[in-house]
Scaffold this active site. Structure first.
Site, PDB file in Angstrom:
ATOM      1  N   ASP A 213      41.578  46.913   1.554  1.00  0.00           N
ATOM      2  CA  ASP A 213      40.589  47.381   2.511  1.00  0.00           C
ATOM      3  C   ASP A 213      40.029  48.730   2.062  1.00  0.00           C
ATOM      4  O   ASP A 213      40.781  49.612   1.623  1.00  0.00           O
ATOM      5  CB  ASP A 213      41.261  47.514   3.887  1.00  0.00           C
ATOM      6  CG  ASP A 213      40.299  47.904   4.979  1.00  0.00           C
ATOM      7  OD1 ASP A 213      39.385  47.117   5.256  1.00  0.00           O
ATOM      8  OD2 ASP A 213      40.471  48.991   5.554  1.00  0.00           O
ATOM      9  N   GLU A 284      37.662  45.730  -1.553  1.00  0.00           N
ATOM     10  CA  GLU A 284      36.451  45.809  -0.737  1.00  0.00           C
ATOM     11  C   GLU A 284      35.731  47.109  -1.072  1.00  0.00           C
ATOM     12  O   GLU A 284      36.274  48.197  -0.856  1.00  0.00           O
ATOM     13  CB  GLU A 284      36.804  45.787   0.755  1.00  0.00           C
ATOM     14  CG  GLU A 284      35.588  45.947   1.657  1.00  0.00           C
ATOM     15  CD  GLU A 284      35.943  46.340   3.082  1.00  0.00           C
ATOM     16  OE1 GLU A 284      35.168  46.005   3.992  1.00  0.00           O
ATOM     17  OE2 GLU A 284      36.982  47.008   3.286  1.00  0.00           O
TER      18      GLU A 284
END
Length: 555
Positions: A213, A284
Site C-alpha cells: 500500500d 501501489e
C-alpha cells in the site's frame, strides 16, 4: 511498444516468475462472505468461496487488510502487524485459508500497510508518551513554527493538514491520511527492521507475495521543506492522486513522498523475499505525473519490486487512444520492470459505471473490458464483483462508512460504492452475503447480477470472464508476449502480441456503434481465432465489428 526477441524461460525460472503475466483476484474481506453472522465478511467466508475463485481461472488472490485494527480506515490502520483482527477470525483461520488456496493452485498475496500504523498501535502509544522513550523517533514528529502552526504546508490525502498536534509531546506528528494513521519514520533503521520482521512473519506462514500500500509514501524529506504549488499542464496526471474537490492536488508533492531513500528500503525488502522461493511484490504507486518514472525506478534492476500498478487505467477514460498512450508510455519509461494493469479496485468507482455512456447496457461494457485487459502486456488484477458486471452502488449519506467520502460529501461520495457486499444468491436476503444487516447494504440493483443468477447462463458476464481467462491461458503470447500497436484507419485499438513463434492480432471497437476496419497492408491473417464473446468478421481484407466488439486472429 517495441518488439523484442522472445525466448522460452527455463522451467525453474518460469516457476519463480509465476507473477509475470498472472491474473490476480482482489478480495475485500469485509464484503466477500459473512460466515459468523455479524454482518462483516471474514476469513472463513473467503475460504468457503475459494473454489469459485479458482474456477474463474485466476492465478492468485490478493487479500485487503485483515490485521488487528480499530477499523478507522477499514483496516488500513494497523494496530498489530502480526495478528488477525477478531472481526475476520484467527491466525488458524488464515492458515486454513492459505492451505486451501494452495490446494486449489492459487497463490496468496496480502496487503502490507507499512507507511503508517494506527494511533492505537503500541509503537505509537509509546512514541507519543515522551520525547525520550525508546520509540520516540519511530514516527515523524516536529516542533511547531513560532506562531504555533504546523511545521510546513504538507496536506493529508483525506483532507486538511498532514499534521496533528499532540499535547503530551507538545509537537506535531505527520499523517498522510487520517489523523489516526500516523506516519512511521523510515529514516530510523529500527523502524525498517521492525517492519521487515512483520513481513517475515507472513512469509513464514506461507504467503506468496505482498501488495504494498502507498509504496512511495514511506520516506519524507528530513528537512521538512514546503511543497510548491502544482504546475498545471495539458495532459497532467496529477489529479489522479485525489479528486479535484480535494486541495491535495493543488501541490507538487516533492517532499512528502517519493524520496530517494525509498530505493534502499525496497532493496532490503527484495533481499528478504529472495530468501524464500517464488515470492513477489506489487507496489501501489500514486505519484501523479511522476508515476511511470517512479515505477521505472522501483522495478528496474531486479533488486527492488517485482511489479507496480498506477492509477492510469483507473480513471474515466476508456478509449483506444488512452490505452495506447498508457501502455506505450510505460514501455518507454520502464525498460526492465513489470506492470500490473487493472480497471477497478477498492478505491475507485467500478469501471462499468465509469466506462458506460448514458443508458448503455453494462454487460457489453463489462465483457469488452475484460477482453481488452486480458490482452494487454503485463499482469492483471481483477476486483471482486467485476466478473459479475456489478455497477457502482448508489448509497445514502447515512450508509457511508468511508471517512474519505464522509469528509468530502456530497462533491465526492467516497469509496463505499465499490465496497458493498458480494451478491451470491439472487433470492436470499442480503444476496446471501449475511444473515443479518451487512456493514454496507446490498443494493437491490445488484441482485440480478448475483453469482447463482449467472452460473448456468453461458451468455453471462461471469461466463465471459471464465472463458476469456481460459482463452488467455491457452495462448502464451497473451501471458508474456511482446506487444506492438498498429495504426489503422478507424478509431479502434489494434495491436500484435508475440511469443515463441505465436503472433496474435487483436482489434477492439470501443465505440457504441459498428465499424469496419481495413487491415494494415503488411499484415497477413493466418487463422481467425474464436476469442470468447468477440464477433468480428473478416471479409476481403476488412473486419466488420459490432458495437463494443473485438476480433482475434493469428498472423
Amino acid at each position: 511498444m517495441e518488439k523484442t526477441k522472445a525466448a522460452r524461460k527455463p522451467a525453474a525460472t518460469a516457476k519463480a516468475e509465476w507473477w509475470r503475466g498472472a491474473v490476480i483476484y482482489q478480495i475485500y474481506p469485509r464484503s466477500f462472505q459473512d460466515v459468523n453472522g455479524d454482518g462483516v465478511g471474514d476469513l472463513q467466508g473467503i475460504t468457503r468461496h475459494l473454489p469459485y475463485v479458482a474456477a474463474l481461472g485466476v492465478d492468485a488472490i490478493w487479500l485487503s487488510p485483515f490485521f488487528t485494527s480499530p477499523q478507522a480506515d477499514m483496516g488500513y490502520d494497523v494496530s498489530d502487524y502480526c495478528d488477525v483482527d477478531p472481526l475476520f477470525g484467527t491466525l488458524a483461520d488464515f492458515d486454513a485459508l492459505v492451505k486451501e488456496a494452495h490446494r486449489l493452485g492459487l497463490k496468496v498475496i496480502i496487503d502490507q500497510v507499512l507507511s503508517h500504523s494506527s494511533d492505537q498501535h503500541p509503537w505509537f502509544k509509546e512514541s507519543r508518551a515522551s520525547r525520550s522513550n525508546p520509540k520516540a523517533d519511530w514516527y515523524v514528529w516536529a516542533d511547531p513554527r513560532p506562531d504555533g502552526t504546523a511545521p510546513n504546508n504538507w496536506l493529508s490525502v483525506f483532507g486538511g493538514p498532514a499534521w496533528e498536534w499532540d499535547g503530551v509531546r507538545k509537537q506535531y506528528y505527520m499523517h498522510n491520511f487520517l489523523a489516526s494513521q500516523p506516519d512511521l519514520n523510515f529514516h530510523n533503521p529500527q523502524v525498517q527492521a521492525a517492519l521487515l520482521d512483520a513481513v517475515r512473519f507472513w512469509l513464514e506462514r506461507g504467503v506468496d507475495g505482498f501488495r504494498l500500500d502507498t509504496v512511495n509514501y514511506y520516506f519524507h524529506d528530513k528537512e521538512l521543506r514546503n511543497n510548491p504549488p502544482h504546475r498545471h499542464q495539458d495532459g497532467d496526471a496529477a489529479g489522479l492522486d485525489a479528486p479535484d474537490v480535494n486541495p491535495y492536488g493543488m501541490q507538487e508533492h516533492l517532499h512528502d513522498k517519493t524520496q530517494p531513500e525509498n530505493i534502499g528500503f525496497l532493496q532490503k525488502l527484495r533481499a528478504l523475499l529472495d530468501k524464500y522461493e517464488a515470492r513477489t511484490t506489487v507496489g501501489e504507486v500514486g505519484d501523479g505525473a511522476r508515476s511511470l518514472k517512479t515505477v521505472a525506478a522501483y522495478t528496474a534492476g531486479g533488486d527492488k519490486l517485482h511489479m507496480c500498478y498506477t492509477f492510469d487505467l483507473l480513471g474515466p477514460d476508456f478509449t483506444p487512444g488512452h490505452i495506447r498512450d498508457c501502455v506505450t508510455a510505460f514501455a518507454k519509461s520502464v525498460k526492465d520492470g513489470w506492470i500490473c494493469w487493472a480497471f477497478s479496485n477498492h478505491d475507485v468507482t467500478r469501471h462499468v459505471s465509469r466506462f458506460a455512456q448514458g443508458d448503455d447496457d453494462l454487460a457489453p461494457v463489462a465483457k469488452l473490458s475484460i477482453s481488452i485487459l486480458a490482452s494487454l502486456r503485463g499482469s492483471i488484477c481483477l476486483y471482486q464483483g467485476e466478473e459479475l458486471g456489478l455497477p457502482e452502488a448508489e448509497l445514502a449519506f447515512e450508509d457511508l462508512r468511508d471517512p474519505y467520502g464522509i469528509r468530502f460529501w456530497p462533491s465526492f461520495k467516497g469509496r463505499d460504492g465499490c465496497r458493498t457486499p458480494m451478491p451470491w444468491e439472487k433470492s436470499r436476503k442480503h444476496g446471501g452475503f449475511s444473515t443479518v444487516r451487512p456493514w454496507l447494504p446490498v443494493p437491490e440493483a445488484h441482485l440480478p447480477h448475483s453469482v447463482d443468477a449467472q452460473e448456468k447462463n453461458k451468455a453471462s458476464v461471469l461466463a465471459h470472464y471464465r472463458d476469456t481467462l481460459s482463452f488467455r491461458k491457452t495462448h502464451a503470447a497473451m501471458v508474456d508476449g511482446t506487444m506492438h500497436f498498429l495504426e489503422v484507419e478507424e478509431d479502434v485499438l489494434a495491436f500484435l502480441r508475440e511469443e515463441n513463434g505465436e503472433k496474435l492480432f487483436f482489434l477492439f471497437n470501443m465505440r457504441n456503434g459498428p465499424q469496419t476496419v481495413a487491415l494494415p497492408e503488411h499484415l497477413s491473417i493466418k487463422e481467425v481465432l474464436p476469442m470468447p464473446g468477440m464477433r468480428g468478421v473478416l471479409d476481403e481484407g476488412k473486419v466488420r465489428l459490432e458495437a463494443l466488439d473485438g476480433f482475434c486472429a493469428t498472423a
